[in-house]
Design an enzyme around this catalytic site. Structure first.
Site, PDB file in Angstrom:
ATOM      1  N   LYS A 116       0.834  -1.094   0.047  1.00  0.00           N
ATOM      2  CA  LYS A 116      -0.035  -0.123   0.025  1.00  0.00           C
ATOM      3  C   LYS A 116       0.880   1.443  -0.041  1.00  0.00           C
ATOM      4  CE  LYS A 116      -2.264  -1.002   3.746  1.00  0.00           C
ATOM      5  NZ  LYS A 116      -1.975  -2.455   3.884  1.00  0.00           N
ATOM      6  N   ARG A 120      -9.854   2.735   9.978  1.00  0.00           N
ATOM      7  CA  ARG A 120      -9.417   1.266  10.449  1.00  0.00           C
ATOM      8  C   ARG A 120     -10.625   0.396  10.903  1.00  0.00           C
ATOM      9  NH1 ARG A 120      -4.064  -0.027  10.549  1.00  0.00           N
ATOM     10  NH2 ARG A 120      -2.758   1.664  10.756  1.00  0.00           N
ATOM     11  N   ARG A 155      12.589 -10.359   4.138  1.00  0.00           N
ATOM     12  CA  ARG A 155      13.031  -9.144   3.963  1.00  0.00           C
ATOM     13  C   ARG A 155      14.308  -9.063   4.614  1.00  0.00           C
ATOM     14  NH1 ARG A 155       8.789  -4.885   3.972  1.00  0.00           N
ATOM     15  NH2 ARG A 155       8.754  -5.602   6.130  1.00  0.00           N
ATOM     16  N   ARG A 194      14.775  -6.737  10.082  1.00  0.00           N
ATOM     17  CA  ARG A 194      14.289  -5.876  11.067  1.00  0.00           C
ATOM     18  C   ARG A 194      13.600  -6.625  12.240  1.00  0.00           C
ATOM     19  NH1 ARG A 194      10.935  -1.483   7.423  1.00  0.00           N
ATOM     20  NH2 ARG A 194       9.566  -3.111   7.561  1.00  0.00           N
ATOM     21  N   ARG A 208      -0.052  -9.152  13.496  1.00  0.00           N
ATOM     22  CA  ARG A 208      -0.600  -8.080  12.663  1.00  0.00           C
ATOM     23  C   ARG A 208      -1.756  -8.559  11.777  1.00  0.00           C
ATOM     24  NH1 ARG A 208       4.165  -5.426   9.161  1.00  0.00           N
ATOM     25  NH2 ARG A 208       2.519  -3.908   8.703  1.00  0.00           N
TER      26      ARG A 208
END
Length: 235
Positions: free
Chosen positions: A26, A101, A139, A171, A182
């Site tokens: 996004k 949200r 990642r 990370r 999440r």
């Protein structure tokens, strides 16, 4: 040969909401729309930080609640968004980031835009959860900010940047545990927002996000043209 897609000179995207699970891209797509149409991105996280930093009445109220360990309620977030809507750079549209949200926020937003030239349209970027998991947990980032993915774009030498030989890091929030947490939050809150806009079919579109970035951008632009009933939407 197809006609080039119109830009800000003859097409106004109006208020746009990009939806999708964590990791669908996004942020990347919002930046591209901002650059093409010269419209701002309205981030509720940024608004909250700005109000607190500037010690506005809304910011001080948020500070008080957060110091007590309480969440900032929908009503307070809505007020911050309402203030932002008054800025002149929102006249031709904007990209909503992290808002709405909840269903309450979505319904409030529709009420706010009754007098606006265009209603908000929502584009849901869809990517399979397994692909999202690999995007996030795979990642790896170099100190200089170069991004690799051990599944899709791995470095030539495991754990080492191709360019400067520095060590690649993962990370702290790019773990499977954080991803599932999440996704849980997404299903509980934001998924209901997606269904809210889906029920308003003339204001909702879905785009396949498991494609090259440029193709996803083209898909979003085509969806916006169709949702805004622009004569060059390809139909």
């Amino acid at each position: 040969m197809s006609k080039p897609l119109p830009n800000a000179s003859d097409f106004l995207p109006g208020p746009v909401l990009l939806l999708g699970a964590p990791g669908v891209g996004k942020g990347t797509q919002a930046k591209r729309l901002m650059d093409e149409f010269n419209i701002p991105q309205i981030s509720t996280g940024d608004l909250l930080r700005e109000h607190r930093r500037n010690h506005t009445p809304l910011g001080m109220l948020a500070d008080e609640l957060m110091s007590q360990g309480k969440l900032v309620p929908d009503d307070l977030v809505n007020q911050m968004v309402a203030v932002r809507f008054q800025d002149p750079d929102t006249q031709h549209g904007y990209i909503l980031d992290g808002f709405p949200r909840t269903l309450n926020q979505a319904e409030w937003l529709d009420g706010q835009l009754v007098a606006y030239l265009l209603p908000v349209v929502a584009v849901n970027i869809v990517v399979d959860e397994k692909v999202l998991l690999e995007r996030i947990t795979g990642r790896r980032i170099s100190p200089a900010g170069r991004i690799y993915n051990i599944y899709t774009t791995p470095p030539k030498v495991e754990g080492i940047c191709d360019v400067d030989g520095s060590k690649l890091e993962q990370r702290a929030d790019d773990t499977e545990e954080v991803f599932h947490e999440r996704m849980k939050t997404f299903r509980v809150k934001t998924a209901a927002v997606i269904e809210y806009y889906r029920s308003h079919g003339n204001r909702f579109a879905e785009v396949d996000g498991d494609r090259p970035v440029d193709e996803v951008t083209k898909g979003i632009r085509a969806a916006l043209l169709k949702l805004r009933h622009h004569p060059e939407n390809g139909e």
